[in-house]
Design a protein around this motif. Structure first.
Motif, PDB file in Angstrom:
ATOM      1  N   GLU A 461     -55.821 -55.726  52.235  1.00 22.41           N
ATOM      2  CA  GLU A 461     -56.827 -54.831  51.659  1.00 22.41           C
ATOM      3  C   GLU A 461     -57.673 -54.216  52.761  1.00 22.41           C
ATOM      4  OE1 GLU A 461     -60.484 -55.067  48.429  1.00 22.41           O
ATOM      5  OE2 GLU A 461     -58.694 -56.275  48.143  1.00 22.41           O
ATOM      6  N   TYR A 488     -63.401 -45.747  51.255  1.00 27.68           N
ATOM      7  CA  TYR A 488     -61.980 -45.615  50.929  1.00 27.68           C
ATOM      8  C   TYR A 488     -61.346 -47.000  50.936  1.00 27.68           C
ATOM      9  CZ  TYR A 488     -56.976 -44.837  51.719  1.00 27.68           C
ATOM     10  OH  TYR A 488     -55.606 -44.884  51.643  1.00 27.68           O
ATOM     11  N   ARG A 490     -57.640 -49.254  50.323  1.00 26.28           N
ATOM     12  CA  ARG A 490     -56.198 -49.342  50.143  1.00 26.28           C
ATOM     13  C   ARG A 490     -55.853 -50.804  49.875  1.00 26.28           C
ATOM     14  NH1 ARG A 490     -51.174 -50.291  52.475  1.00 26.28           N
ATOM     15  NH2 ARG A 490     -49.561 -48.739  51.980  1.00 26.28           N
ATOM     16  N   HIS A 505     -48.846 -51.003  46.149  1.00 23.27           N
ATOM     17  CA  HIS A 505     -50.189 -50.720  46.646  1.00 23.27           C
ATOM     18  C   HIS A 505     -50.882 -49.689  45.770  1.00 23.27           C
ATOM     19  CE1 HIS A 505     -48.039 -47.329  48.577  1.00 23.27           C
ATOM     20  NE2 HIS A 505     -49.200 -46.710  48.473  1.00 23.27           N
ATOM     21  N   THR A 507     -54.646 -46.978  45.959  1.00 20.82           N
ATOM     22  CA  THR A 507     -55.737 -46.462  46.786  1.00 20.82           C
ATOM     23  C   THR A 507     -56.789 -45.810  45.900  1.00 20.82           C
ATOM     24  OG1 THR A 507     -54.668 -44.312  47.103  1.00 20.82           O
ATOM     25  CG2 THR A 507     -54.187 -46.019  48.728  1.00 20.82           C
TER      26      THR A 507
END
Length: 754
Positions: A461, A488, A490, A505, A507
Motif C-alpha cells: 500500500e 494518492y 495505491r 490492485h 487506486t
C-alpha cells in the motif's frame, strides 16, 4: 501624469527610508542542554510585533527605526527574560540568549495571535507527575482521550475520543518524531497504532490537536492527531529501578555519550534501554516481557543546519486472559480476573531508523527533510467467541504479519513581513509505503495447532501526498490559515489462498481543504473557527475485492471555540464541534477486526480548565460530551457501539521548591451503548490514581498508585455473541477485560554527572 510621478516619488522615498532601517536577529538556547529552543515566543514590547523561534532557535525583526527596544522572550517551562536592545540604521543587532528551566506559572501564559494555530502541548513535567507504566498511557493526558487495554499490556490499547471508539487507531493519527505509528491494513485492524516502542522517560513533549484542521496531517486525522517528541539530549545519565505488586519490576538506563564537550559543540548523543516484566493481576500469570533500546544523535553540522539520527528496537511477549462474558463471572464459573481460554497471548517487535535534516537558508527559508524506515513483526492469539463456530476445538484465531514501512516527509517554508501583517507559506510532500508478507488470519488451538487458514496474502500500500499551507497574521489580533492537501493511494493485494493465486490492485485520490480563523480580542481572550476535511483509508483487503470502491471515505469537521483567561491564574479552553463521516468503522468480534459501515455524524462540547491555586498547587478538569449517531438508520437503532457520550478527567498537581511533587488524578467515563439499539450497556467507571515524587540533585524517589480506591471496574467492554462449552445456544452480552485493581509501585532514579 503628474499624479503618477508623485506616486512614484513617494514609493522611492519610502523604499529609501526602509533601506536605512535596522534589524534584530537572535538565537535562543536551553541553558542546561545548550541546544536551540524551538517555539519560543519573542515580542517587541509595546509595538504589537511578535514571532516564534524556528527549528534552529532563531528569530528576526526587520524594518526597525533607530531606537531602544525591549525584547521579551517566554516559553512554557522556562524563566521569561526581557532584553534591552539598541538598533541603529543599516545594522543588525545580534542576540544570543539562554533560558533556564522554571516552574510553570499560568499568570505568564498569554493568549497570543502569534501562536493561534499552534497545537496544544503536554510537557515532560506533566508526564513526570502522572502514574505511567508505558508510553501509551501518556495518551490519557490529551483532554477527552481515554484508552483501554484488553490484552494485559502487550497489544496496543483501544482509544476513545470525541464520540469515537477508535479501536486501535482508526480515526486518530499517531506519530513519534514525525514518524507514523498507525499501520494501514494491519492484521488486527485498520490503523493499528502501538506506541510501546517509546520509552516514557525519553518523551520531551506531546503535541496534539482535535479535528482534521492541519494540512500536514493526512491519513486517520479525523478525530485528531498526537505527535510524541523524544528528547534531543539527556541532562545527565541515569538509572531507574521500579518494583511493584504482581511480580512487577522495570529498569531503565540512559547514558549521555558526549557529555559537556558535546554540549559545547551544540551536539548530543545518548543511548537508553528499558526492560519490563510482570505477571499482572490476572488469575493466569501473564509472563509479560518487554525490551526496548533507543539511541539518538542531534547536532549542528553547520551554523544553519541540524541533523537528527534516531534508531530504536523493541520486542514484547506475553500471555493474556482475554475478554470474559458477564454470565461466566456472574455464575461463579470464573473469577473477575479469570479466563475462558488461558492460552491467548502473542508477541510483537518493531525496529526503526529515523533521519531528520533541518536547514535555514540565507534567504530565511526553512527546509525540512525526513527519511524513516520500520521493520515490524506481529503475532496475536485471541478467542472472542469461545465455542460459537467450533464446539469441539474452540474459536481461537491467529493474526500475524511481517511488515516493512518506508517513508519521507519534506517541506519548505518562509515567513514574510509587511508591517503588522505576517504570513508563512509552506509547501510539503509526503510518501509512505507499507509492504507486508503473509498477512494471516487463521483458526488455531492452544497457540500450537493451525486448524485452518481464513486469510493469507501480501499487501503493498502506497500513500503519496503534496500540500500547500498559508498562515496569515493579518494584524496583531486576526489570523487566517488556509491549506489544501492532495493524497494518492495505491492498494495491492496478493491473495495466496486463491486458486489460482491472484494479485489485484486499486487506486484513488482525495483532496482535503482546510480553513481556520482566529481573532484575539486581548491577551485574555481568543475566539477561533476551525473547519476542514480529513479522511481514513480503508483496508486493502476490503477495497481490492470491491474494485476500489470507498478507498478514501472523507470526514468533514468544524470547531467553534475560545481560549479565555478570566483571571491571571486561570485558563479555559472550550469548543463546540461537529464531524460528519462518509464511512464509519465497526468492530466485528468474531474476527477480531473492524469493518466499514455506513455514514455517521457526531457533535459535542469540550471544556478544559486549568487553575493555579497557589505557587505550587495546580488544579485541572477536562469535560467532554458527544452525541454520536449513524445516518440512514431509524431512530433508536442508530447508536454507535461503544462510542463515549460523556467523560471527564482532572486532579491536583503539586510542585514544591523542596523537591516534593506529585498528583492526585481521577478519570470518569459514563455508561454508553454497546450495540446499535442501546439494549446492551457498557458500564461506566470512576478511577483515581496517585503519584508522589521526591527529588534531589542526584536521585529521585517515586511512588505510583493506580486505582487508589481499589474500584472494581471493566476497562474494555464489547457486546459479543459467544457460546461457552456445553451451552446449547449462543448468548449476545457484554464481554469485558477487568481494569487494574489497587496497584502500587516504588521507583528509584539515580543521576550521574554534573
Amino acid at each position: 501624469m503628474k499624479g503618477y510621478f508623485t506616486l512614484l516619488l513617494l514609493l522611492v522615498l519610502s523604499l529609501e527610508a526602509r533601506a536605512h532601517l535596522g534589524s534584530i536577529s537572535g538565537t535562543v538556547y536551553d541553558q542546561v542542554k545548550k541546544l536551540p529552543l524551538k517555539g519560543v515566543t519573542v515580542q517587541l514590547s509595546g509595538l504589537g510585533r511578535a514571532t516564534v523561534t524556528n527549528e534552529l532557535g532563531q528569530y528576526r525583526f526587520d524594518g526597525l527605526v533607530n531606537a531602544h527596544y525591549k525584547v521579551e522572550l517566554s516559553h512554557i517551562g522556562f524563566r521569561a527574560q526581557v532584553l534591552d536592545v539598541s538598533v541603529q540604521e543599516d545594522r543588525t543587532a545580534f542576540l544570543k540568549t539562554f533560558l533556564s528551566n522554571a516552574d510553570i506559572e499560568l499568570s505568564e501564559v498569554v493568549v497570543s495571535s502569534q501562536r493561534a494555530h499552534d497545537q496544544q502541548l503536554i510537557t515532560s513535567l506533566d508526564i513526570k507527575q502522572r502514574p505511567i507504566t508505558n508510553s501509551q498511557e501518556i495518551l490519557r493526558m490529551v483532554p477527552g482521550l481515554f484508552i483501554g487495554q484488553h490484552a494485559g499490556g502487550g497489544k496496543a490499547e483501544q482509544i476513545f475520543l470525541r464520540g469515537f471508539d477508535l479501536d486501535h487507531g482508526t480515526d486518530i493519527r499517531l506519530t513519534v518524531d514525525g514518524m507514523p505509528v498507525n499501520m494501514v491494513s494491519h492484521a488486527h485492524g485498520q490503523g493499528y497504532a502501538d506506541l510501546h516502542f517509546v520509552i516514557p522517560e525519553l518523551v520531551q513533549g506531546v503535541d496534539f490537536k482535535k479535528g482534521p484542521y492541519h494540512t500536514d496531517k493526512g491519513n486517520f486525522t479525523t478525530a485528531g492527531w498526537v505527535d510524541f517528541r523524544t528528547i534531543d539530549a539527556l541532562d545527565r545519565s541515569f538509572v531507574k529501578l521500579e518494583a511493584g505488586r504482581y511480580d512487577t519490576f522495570r529498569t531503565v538506563a540512559g547514558i549521555d555519550l558526549l557529555g559537556q564537550k558535546g554540549k559545547d559543540r551544540n551536539q548530543s548523543a545518548y543511548v537508553a534501554s528499558e526492560y519490563s516484566f510482570t505477571n499482572s493481576y490476572f488469575d493466569n500469570p501473564q509472563h509479560f516481557n518487554r525490551w526496548n533500546i533507543f539511541a539518538k544523535y542531534h547536532g549542528h553540522i553547520s551554523p544553519n543546519t541540524n541533523l537528527t539520527l534516531t534508531g530504536s528496537s523493541f520486542r514484547s511477549r506475553w500471555n493474556h486472559s482475554g475478554q470474559i462474558p458477564d454470565r461466566a463471572y456472574e455464575a461463579g464459573q470464573i473469577g473477575f480476573f479469570g479466563s475462558i481460554d488461558p492460552s491467548e497471548g502473542g508477541e510483537t517487535s518493531r525496529s526503526n531508523l529515523n533521519a531528520q535534516l533541518v536547514t535555514v537558508t540565507p534567504g530565511n527559508f526553512v527546509v525540512k527533510n525526513q527519511l524513516f524506515y520500520s521493520n515490524y513483526n506481529f503475532e496475536l492469539y485471541s478467542n472472542f467467541t469461545f465455542f460459537l463456530e467450533d464446539s469441539l476445538n474452540g474459536d481461537q484465531i491467529r493474526q500475524k504479519e511481517r511488515r516493512n514501512l518506508y517513508g519521507y516527509n519534506g517541506s519548505i517554508s518562509r515567513q514574510y513581513d509587511a508591517g503588522k501583517t505576517r504570513w508563512t507559506t509552506t509547501l510539503g510532500a509526503q510518501y509512505c509505503q507499507d509492504i507486508t508478507s503473509d498477512s494471516e488470519l487463521s483458526h488455531t488451538k492452544d497457540r500450537s495447532v493451525t486448524l485452518g487458514r481464513l486469510q493469507l496474502g501480501d499487501i503493498n500500500e502506497l500513500n503519496a501526498a503534496i500540500y500547500a499551507d498559508e498562515l496569515v497574521q493579518v494584524s496583531d489580533r486576526f489570523t487566517v490559515n488556509a491549506g489544501l492537501r492532495l493524497d494518492y493511494f495505491r492498494s495491492q493485494y496478493k491473495d495466496k489462498l486463491g486458486q489460482p493465486v491472484t494479485t489485484r490492485h486499486a487506486t484513488d485520490a482525495i483532496l482535503s481543504p482546510k480553513l481556520n480563523f482566529y481573532y484575539t480580542f486581548s491577551p485574555r481572550l481568543q475566539l477561533y473557527l476551525n473547519s476542514g476535511k480529513g479522511f481514513h483509508s480503508n483496508d486493502t483487503r476490503v477495497v481490492v475485492p470491491q474494485g476500489g470502491k470507498q478507498i478514501l471515505p472523507g470526514a468533514y469537521g468544524s470547531d467553534l471555540g475560545m481560549i479565555f483567561k478570566p483571571f491571571p491564574k486561570m485558563l479555559i479552553n472550550a469548543a463546540a464541534w461537529y464531524l460528519w463521516l462518509a464511512q464509519e468503522f465497526v468492530y466485528v468480534g468474531d474476527a477480531g477486526v473492524i469493518e466499514p459501515s455506513g455514514k455517521s455524524k457526531r457533535q459535542g462540547i469540550d471544556l478544559s480548565v486549568r487553575y493555579q491555586l497557589t505557587r505550587s498547587l495546580y488544579a485541572d478538569v477536562d469535560i467532554s460530551s458527544a452525541k454520536p449517531r449513524a445516518i440512514g438508520e431509524r431512530e433508536g437503532m442508530n447508536y454507535l457501539p461503544l462510542a463515549p457520550l460523556f467523560c471527564s478527567t482532572g486532579g491536583l498537581s503539586l510542585q514544591m521548591p523542596n523537591g516534593l511533587s506529585g498528583s492526585l488524578r481521577y478519570r470518569y467515563m459514563a455508561n454508553r451503548p454497546a450495540n446499535e439499539d442501546n439494549s446492551i450497556i457498557a458500564k461506566g467507571y470512576f478511577v483515581s490514581d496517585l503519584q508522589v515524587n521526591y527529588g534531589r540533585k542526584n536521585y529521585n524517589i517515586g511512588l505510583s498508585v493506580q486505582n487508589l480506591l481499589n474500584t472494581k471496574w471493566k476497562e474494555t467492554q464489547f457486546a459479543t455473541e459467544s457460546r461457552l462449552k456445553n451451552e446449547a445456544e449462543p448468548v449476545n452480552e457484554i464481554h469485558f477485560t477487568p481494569g487494574t485493581p489497587f496497584f502500587a509501585r516504588l521507583s528509584l532514579t539515580l543521576f550521574f554527572g554534573k
